[in-house]
Design a protein around this motif. Structure first.
Motif, PDB file in Angstrom:
ATOM      1  N   ILE A   1       0.872  -1.175   0.000  1.00  0.00           N
ATOM      2  CA  ILE A   1       0.000   0.000   0.000  1.00  0.00           C
ATOM      3  C   ILE A   1       0.908   1.224   0.000  1.00  0.00           C
ATOM      4  CG2 ILE A   1      -1.800   1.305   1.186  1.00  0.00           C
ATOM      5  CD1 ILE A   1      -2.624  -1.331   2.576  1.00  0.00           C
ATOM      6  N   ALA A   2       0.776   2.030  -1.049  1.00  0.00           N
ATOM      7  CA  ALA A   2       1.545   3.266  -1.149  1.00  0.00           C
ATOM      8  C   ALA A   2       0.615   4.424  -0.807  1.00  0.00           C
ATOM      9  CB  ALA A   2       2.121   3.424  -2.549  1.00  0.00           C
ATOM     10  N   LEU A   3       0.874   5.043   0.313  1.00  0.00           N
ATOM     11  CA  LEU A   3       0.067   6.175   0.768  1.00  0.00           C
ATOM     12  C   LEU A   3       0.768   7.469   0.406  1.00  0.00           C
ATOM     13  CD1 LEU A   3      -0.803   4.949   4.373  1.00  0.00           C
ATOM     14  CD2 LEU A   3      -2.244   4.797   2.332  1.00  0.00           C
ATOM     15  N   LYS A   4       0.012   8.394  -0.145  1.00  0.00           N
ATOM     16  CA  LYS A   4       0.543   9.727  -0.425  1.00  0.00           C
ATOM     17  C   LYS A   4      -0.342  10.725   0.309  1.00  0.00           C
ATOM     18  CE  LYS A   4       1.833  12.938  -4.056  1.00  0.00           C
ATOM     19  NZ  LYS A   4       1.874  13.151  -5.511  1.00  0.00           N
ATOM     20  N   PHE A   5       0.277  11.511   1.172  1.00  0.00           N
ATOM     21  CA  PHE A   5      -0.423  12.526   1.940  1.00  0.00           C
ATOM     22  C   PHE A   5      -0.230  13.863   1.249  1.00  0.00           C
ATOM     23  CE2 PHE A   5       0.854   9.168   4.811  1.00  0.00           C
ATOM     24  CZ  PHE A   5      -0.324   8.895   5.473  1.00  0.00           C
ATOM     25  N   ILE A   6      -1.312  14.533   0.929  1.00  0.00           N
ATOM     26  CA  ILE A   6      -1.270  15.844   0.305  1.00  0.00           C
ATOM     27  C   ILE A   6      -1.701  16.844   1.373  1.00  0.00           C
ATOM     28  CG2 ILE A   6      -2.133  17.299  -1.577  1.00  0.00           C
ATOM     29  CD1 ILE A   6      -2.797  14.200  -2.707  1.00  0.00           C
ATOM     30  N   ILE A   7      -0.730  17.620   1.824  1.00  0.00           N
ATOM     31  CA  ILE A   7      -0.940  18.539   2.938  1.00  0.00           C
ATOM     32  C   ILE A   7      -1.014  19.957   2.383  1.00  0.00           C
ATOM     33  CG2 ILE A   7      -0.034  19.336   5.156  1.00  0.00           C
ATOM     34  CD1 ILE A   7       1.689  16.658   5.072  1.00  0.00           C
ATOM     35  N   THR A   8      -2.121  20.633   2.658  1.00  0.00           N
ATOM     36  CA  THR A   8      -2.326  21.985   2.167  1.00  0.00           C
ATOM     37  C   THR A   8      -2.190  22.981   3.308  1.00  0.00           C
ATOM     38  OG1 THR A   8      -3.833  21.170   0.464  1.00  0.00           O
ATOM     39  CG2 THR A   8      -3.968  23.514   0.976  1.00  0.00           C
ATOM     40  N   GLY A   9      -1.487  24.072   3.027  1.00  0.00           N
ATOM     41  CA  GLY A   9      -1.316  25.130   4.020  1.00  0.00           C
ATOM     42  C   GLY A   9      -0.268  26.120   3.545  1.00  0.00           C
ATOM     43  N   THR A  10       0.118  27.010   4.433  1.00  0.00           N
ATOM     44  CA  THR A  10       1.154  27.990   4.097  1.00  0.00           C
ATOM     45  C   THR A  10       2.334  27.828   5.044  1.00  0.00           C
ATOM     46  OG1 THR A  10       0.018  29.616   5.483  1.00  0.00           O
ATOM     47  CG2 THR A  10      -0.399  29.732   3.133  1.00  0.00           C
ATOM     48  N   ASN A  11       3.511  27.985   4.469  1.00  0.00           N
ATOM     49  CA  ASN A  11       4.757  27.911   5.251  1.00  0.00           C
ATOM     50  C   ASN A  11       4.881  26.605   6.045  1.00  0.00           C
ATOM     51  OD1 ASN A  11       5.531  30.530   4.376  1.00  0.00           O
ATOM     52  ND2 ASN A  11       4.179  31.399   5.925  1.00  0.00           N
ATOM     53  N   ILE A  12       4.608  25.501   5.397  1.00  0.00           N
ATOM     54  CA  ILE A  12       4.716  24.203   6.056  1.00  0.00           C
ATOM     55  C   ILE A  12       6.170  23.739   5.976  1.00  0.00           C
ATOM     56  CG2 ILE A  12       4.006  21.789   5.980  1.00  0.00           C
ATOM     57  CD1 ILE A  12       1.318  22.753   4.838  1.00  0.00           C
ATOM     58  N   PRO A  13       6.826  23.528   7.104  1.00  0.00           N
ATOM     59  CA  PRO A  13       8.234  23.116   7.098  1.00  0.00           C
ATOM     60  C   PRO A  13       8.388  21.628   6.752  1.00  0.00           C
ATOM     61  CG  PRO A  13       7.463  23.437   9.348  1.00  0.00           C
ATOM     62  CD  PRO A  13       6.322  23.780   8.444  1.00  0.00           C
ATOM     63  N   GLU A  14       9.118  21.359   5.668  1.00  0.00           N
ATOM     64  CA  GLU A  14       9.282  19.974   5.198  1.00  0.00           C
ATOM     65  C   GLU A  14       9.935  19.076   6.233  1.00  0.00           C
ATOM     66  OE1 GLU A  14      10.365  18.674   1.238  1.00  0.00           O
ATOM     67  OE2 GLU A  14      10.126  20.746   0.567  1.00  0.00           O
ATOM     68  N   ARG A  15      10.922  19.575   6.934  1.00  0.00           N
ATOM     69  CA  ARG A  15      11.612  18.735   7.924  1.00  0.00           C
ATOM     70  C   ARG A  15      10.652  18.268   9.016  1.00  0.00           C
ATOM     71  NH1 ARG A  15      16.938  20.714  10.174  1.00  0.00           N
ATOM     72  NH2 ARG A  15      17.443  18.511  10.148  1.00  0.00           N
ATOM     73  N   LYS A  16       9.752  19.143   9.420  1.00  0.00           N
ATOM     74  CA  LYS A  16       8.780  18.757  10.451  1.00  0.00           C
ATOM     75  C   LYS A  16       7.776  17.739   9.896  1.00  0.00           C
ATOM     76  CE  LYS A  16       8.724  22.527  13.763  1.00  0.00           C
ATOM     77  NZ  LYS A  16       7.852  23.471  14.484  1.00  0.00           N
ATOM     78  N   VAL A  17       7.392  17.895   8.631  1.00  0.00           N
ATOM     79  CA  VAL A  17       6.473  16.942   8.008  1.00  0.00           C
ATOM     80  C   VAL A  17       7.132  15.559   7.943  1.00  0.00           C
ATOM     81  CG1 VAL A  17       5.273  16.320   5.872  1.00  0.00           C
ATOM     82  CG2 VAL A  17       5.167  18.666   6.722  1.00  0.00           C
ATOM     83  N   GLU A  18       8.407  15.516   7.585  1.00  0.00           N
ATOM     84  CA  GLU A  18       9.126  14.237   7.532  1.00  0.00           C
ATOM     85  C   GLU A  18       9.168  13.586   8.914  1.00  0.00           C
ATOM     86  OE1 GLU A  18      12.852  15.264   5.676  1.00  0.00           O
ATOM     87  OE2 GLU A  18      11.850  15.652   3.756  1.00  0.00           O
TER      88      GLU A  18
END
Length: 129
Positions: free
Chosen positions: A80-97
Protein backbone atom coordinates in the motif's frame (compact mmCIF):
# COMPACT_ATOMS: atom_id res chain seq x y z
CA UNK A 1 -18.46 -7.42 16.77
CA UNK A 2 -20.95 -9.78 15.24
CA UNK A 3 -21.37 -10.36 11.50
CA UNK A 4 -24.57 -11.85 10.12
CA UNK A 5 -24.70 -13.57 6.74
CA UNK A 6 -27.15 -12.31 4.13
CA UNK A 7 -27.66 -13.27 0.48
CA UNK A 8 -24.83 -11.02 -0.76
CA UNK A 9 -22.26 -11.20 2.04
CA UNK A 10 -22.30 -10.15 5.68
CA UNK A 11 -23.51 -7.21 7.70
CA UNK A 12 -22.86 -5.81 11.13
CA UNK A 13 -24.59 -3.16 13.19
CA UNK A 14 -22.57 -0.35 14.73
CA UNK A 15 -23.55 2.78 16.63
CA UNK A 16 -22.99 4.76 13.43
CA UNK A 17 -25.05 2.42 11.22
CA UNK A 18 -25.02 -0.83 9.28
CA UNK A 19 -21.85 -2.09 7.62
CA UNK A 20 -22.44 -4.30 4.58
CA UNK A 21 -19.47 -6.32 3.33
CA UNK A 22 -19.57 -8.27 0.08
CA UNK A 23 -17.23 -9.53 -2.62
CA UNK A 24 -19.58 -7.72 -5.02
CA UNK A 25 -19.19 -3.94 -4.69
CA UNK A 26 -22.83 -3.47 -5.71
CA UNK A 27 -23.90 -4.90 -2.34
CA UNK A 28 -21.37 -3.58 0.12
CA UNK A 29 -17.79 -2.69 0.83
CA UNK A 30 -15.25 -5.17 -0.49
CA UNK A 31 -12.97 -6.61 2.21
CA UNK A 32 -9.77 -5.35 0.55
CA UNK A 33 -11.23 -1.83 0.35
CA UNK A 34 -11.94 -1.91 4.08
CA UNK A 35 -8.40 -3.12 4.79
CA UNK A 36 -6.81 -0.39 2.68
CA UNK A 37 -9.20 2.23 4.09
CA UNK A 38 -8.30 1.21 7.64
CA UNK A 39 -4.58 1.63 6.97
CA UNK A 40 -5.01 4.91 5.06
CA UNK A 41 -7.46 6.59 7.42
CA UNK A 42 -5.70 5.43 10.58
CA UNK A 43 -2.50 6.91 9.15
CA UNK A 44 -4.32 10.12 8.20
CA UNK A 45 -5.91 10.53 11.62
CA UNK A 46 -2.57 9.88 13.31
CA UNK A 47 -0.75 12.31 11.03
CA UNK A 48 -3.41 14.96 11.59
CA UNK A 49 -3.05 14.68 15.36
CA UNK A 50 0.76 14.86 15.15
CA UNK A 51 0.70 17.88 12.80
CA UNK A 52 -1.65 19.66 15.20
CA UNK A 53 0.55 18.84 18.21
CA UNK A 54 3.60 20.09 16.30
CA UNK A 55 1.66 23.28 15.49
CA UNK A 56 2.20 22.84 11.77
CA UNK A 57 -0.18 25.25 9.98
CA UNK A 58 -2.22 23.11 7.58
CA UNK A 59 -5.74 23.62 6.28
CA UNK A 60 -6.39 20.32 4.51
CA UNK A 61 -5.07 16.78 4.38
CA UNK A 62 -5.89 14.29 1.61
CA UNK A 63 -4.67 10.75 1.15
CA UNK A 64 -4.30 8.65 -1.98
CA UNK A 65 -3.68 4.93 -1.70
CA UNK A 66 -2.24 2.80 -4.48
CA UNK A 67 -2.52 -0.91 -3.85
CA UNK A 68 -0.45 -3.77 -5.25
CA UNK A 69 -2.13 -7.18 -5.10
CA UNK A 70 -0.76 -10.64 -5.91
CA UNK A 71 -3.22 -12.55 -8.10
CA UNK A 72 -1.20 -15.76 -7.74
CA UNK A 73 -1.59 -15.77 -3.95
CA UNK A 74 -5.32 -15.34 -3.35
CA UNK A 75 -5.12 -11.78 -4.69
CA UNK A 76 -3.55 -10.76 -1.39
CA UNK A 77 -2.62 -7.16 -0.67
CA UNK A 78 1.18 -6.94 -0.77
CA UNK A 79 1.82 -3.22 -0.85
CA UNK A 80 0.00 0.00 0.00
CA UNK A 81 1.54 3.27 -1.15
CA UNK A 82 0.07 6.18 0.77
CA UNK A 83 0.54 9.73 -0.42
CA UNK A 84 -0.42 12.53 1.94
CA UNK A 85 -1.27 15.84 0.31
CA UNK A 86 -0.94 18.54 2.94
CA UNK A 87 -2.33 21.99 2.17
CA UNK A 88 -1.32 25.13 4.02
CA UNK A 89 1.15 27.99 4.10
CA UNK A 90 4.76 27.91 5.25
CA UNK A 91 4.72 24.20 6.06
CA UNK A 92 8.23 23.12 7.10
CA UNK A 93 9.28 19.97 5.20
CA UNK A 94 11.61 18.74 7.92
CA UNK A 95 8.78 18.76 10.45
CA UNK A 96 6.47 16.94 8.01
CA UNK A 97 9.13 14.24 7.53
CA UNK A 98 9.41 13.86 11.30
CA UNK A 99 5.61 13.75 11.61
CA UNK A 100 5.40 10.99 8.98
CA UNK A 101 7.98 8.90 10.81
CA UNK A 102 5.96 9.27 14.02
CA UNK A 103 2.77 8.45 12.12
CA UNK A 104 4.10 5.12 10.90
CA UNK A 105 5.28 4.24 14.40
CA UNK A 106 1.99 5.22 16.10
CA UNK A 107 -0.72 4.10 13.65
CA UNK A 108 -2.22 0.89 15.06
CA UNK A 109 -3.35 -0.38 11.65
CA UNK A 110 0.10 0.08 10.08
CA UNK A 111 1.69 -1.65 13.06
CA UNK A 112 -0.83 -4.51 12.74
CA UNK A 113 0.02 -5.29 9.10
CA UNK A 114 3.65 -4.14 8.82
CA UNK A 115 5.08 -7.68 8.75
CA UNK A 116 2.80 -8.84 5.94
CA UNK A 117 2.02 -5.74 3.85
CA UNK A 118 4.64 -3.24 2.72
CA UNK A 119 3.48 0.28 3.62
CA UNK A 120 5.14 3.19 1.82
CA UNK A 121 4.43 6.79 2.72
CA UNK A 122 5.18 9.91 0.71
CA UNK A 123 3.90 13.45 0.95
CA UNK A 124 3.29 16.52 -1.10
CA UNK A 125 2.95 20.04 0.25
CA UNK A 126 0.35 22.17 -1.48
CA UNK A 127 1.15 25.79 -0.60
CA UNK A 128 -2.00 27.88 -0.38
CA UNK A 129 -1.75 31.45 0.79
Amino acid sequence: MEFTMNEHGFQSEFDFGTLNVSSNENFGFRPYALLVSSVAVCSGLTLRKILEKMRIPFTDLKITADVKRNEEEANRVEEIALKFIITGTNIPERKVEKALALTKKNCSMVQSVKDSIRIMETYEINEKG
